[in-house]
Structures are given as C-alpha cells and as structure tokens.
Design an enzyme around this catalytic site. Structure first.
Site, PDB file in Angstrom:
ATOM      1  CG  ASP A 142      -2.425  -1.020   1.777  1.00 40.26           C
ATOM      2  OD1 ASP A 142      -1.784  -1.536   0.850  1.00 40.26           O
ATOM      3  OD2 ASP A 142      -2.514  -1.907   2.480  1.00 40.26           O
TER       4      ASP A 142
HETATM    5  N1  URA Z   1      -1.243  -5.773   4.694  1.00 41.35           N
HETATM    6  C1  URA Z   1      -1.917  -4.891   4.755  1.00 41.35           C
HETATM    7  O1  URA Z   1      -2.966  -4.396   4.967  1.00 41.35           O
HETATM    8  N2  URA Z   1      -0.921  -3.334   3.354  1.00 41.35           N
HETATM    9  C2  URA Z   1       0.079  -3.963   2.591  1.00 41.35           C
HETATM   10  O2  URA Z   1       0.476  -2.937   2.269  1.00 41.35           O
HETATM   11  C3  URA Z   1       1.231  -5.085   3.133  1.00 41.35           C
HETATM   12  C4  URA Z   1      -0.153  -6.314   3.069  1.00 41.35           C
END
Ligand code: URA
Length: 244
Positions: free
Chosen positions: A105
């Site tokens: 993310d």
């Molecule tokens: N889980 C999440 O919530 N975000 C990420 O970027 C990776 C794993």
C-alpha cells in the site's frame, strides 16, 4: 543499456557505497576492459564493458534483482501521473524492464523486490506456493485477548473472507499502541490492516520485513535500493517461515 558513470555502476552492483567505490577506483583497484581506470566519472556501457574489482569481474546478471526499502508515500506502480512511484526511485538508466514483485500500500514501508524476472515474480506471488511475508505494525486500539489464536486458526474477515492460518506476535505494549509482528502465507488486498481490524485494532504504521527467506537489510535507508547478492537471491526463493 546507456553508458553510465563507473562509480554509479559499481555501487549498483553492490560493490560498496558511492563513496567507497570512488575510493576503490582512485586507488587503482578497478579495471575496465583489462585497463586500470582511476576516474570515478569515466563512462562505461554495462552491456559492452567488462568491469573488474581486484581482478574479479563484476557483471550485470542476465536478469536484475533489487531490494528496495520502500518509503511511505510512494505507490507500487511503474508510472503514475499524480503520485510518486517505486520505479521513480530508480535512475532512468536502470528502470527499463523493471517492475515490482507484488504490491505494498502507499502508506506501507519496507521490503519490496524490483526485478525484470517475470518467472520469479510469478513464482513468489503464486497463491499455490504460500511464500511467507512478515510485517511489523504499530496498532492502536485494544486487540481481542484471543487475537493470536484466531490468526492461527484462520481468521474470518468482516466481509466473510477466511484467511489462511497466520501468526500474530506482540512485540511491545505501550500505553496507546501495540507493536506486533504478523506472518502471512498469502497476500490478499490490505490483508494485514483487515486482519488487525477484525480483532479490534487499527494499523497506524506497517512495514514488511521479510519475503520468503529474505530479510530486509536493516542498513538500507528508506527509499534506497541495492542489488541482491547471490545468497539473498537463493533465500528469496525459499518458502520462508513455516506456519503450523
Ligand atoms: N497488508 C496490508 O494491509 N497492506 C500492505 O501493504 C501489505 C499487507
């Protein structure tokens, strides 16, 4: 590949920091096509020239594998009109053909593999291979007392999705925050945040520290990248942490 500075090339080949390789070049330890080159700014074509350090040839591999310490605030995409991307952290002369393996993310930090090896990427992301991913998170809110057991049993998310067995470990408990380590063997959308939400917490900071058997180099600053060593490449291809 376009020509690039000798010091930059050696640094990208993990021979040392830019400063260190400049010192190596000036002290006569580096040869280009068999001749000593003492100018760090000399231009070389990585595809055409043979570069050696202390007599050992330092070649680009047929395929390239980088460990990036992704900073928060950049998106995992090759190109975007509005946001800074992880590929934008690479100089233009290296960027061609590269892509990120999987996705973190925008606000997630930590270990991201950037490569031009589609087969490796496919193998690491294949749901059938269950390659482990380890995250460290800062969490606000009170976690359910049985949160770790529910992670281990296969947690049900609020939308009905059932996760594979995972591991939740509390690393530190502060007044308002809990530091946790989460180990998964799958990669659903926003998975860590959604799993933590399902047991009563809110992730306020998230960092990936391991993928398969490969651990993020703690000396690599956020936003920096370097080539994987042969040993690291082998570790990356191992399934990593076993769960139950
Ligand atoms: N889980 C999440 O919530 N975000 C990420 O970027 C990776 C794993």
């Amino acid at each position: 590949m376009p020509r690039m500075r000798l010091d930059k090339l050696l640094a990208h080949l993990s021979c040392g920091s830019r400063k260190e390789v400049q010192a190596m070049i000036r002290s006569g330890r580096v040869q280009v096509d068999g001749a000593v080159q003492t100018d760090p700014a000399a231009k070389v074509d990585p595809d055409e020239s043979q570069v050696a350090l202390d007599g050992a040839v330092q070649g680009y591999r047929a395929q390239r594998y980088y460990m990036l310490n992704k900073p928060a605030g950049v998106i995992t995409a090759n190109r975007d009109d509005r946001h800074e991307t992880v590929l934008g952290l690479f100089p233009a002369e290296l960027r061609r053909g590269l892509f990120a393996v999987g996705r973190l993310d925008k606000d997630t930090e930590g270990l991201l593999i950037v490569t031009d090896d589609g087969a490796l990427s496919h193998a690491l992301m294949s749901p059938a291979r269950h390659v482990s991913k380890v995250y460290e998170a800062a969490v606000e809110g009170a976690l359910a007392p049985d949160a770790a057991e529910r992670f281990a049993a296969g947690l049900g998310l609020k939308d009905g999705t059932v996760c594979r067995p995972a591991r939740l470990e509390v690393l530190a408990q502060q007044a308002e925050r809990t530091q946790v380590r989460v180990t998964l063997r799958e990669g659903k959308y926003h998975q860590v945040k959604r799993m933590i939400a399902a047991v009563g917490g809110t992730v306020v900071q998230l960092r990936r520290v391991q993928l398969g058997g490969l651990t993020l180099d703690p000396a690599l600053p956020a936003g920096a990248f370097r080539e994987l060593t042969e040993a690291e490449l082998a570790l990356l291809q191992q399934p990593g942490v076993q769960l139950g």
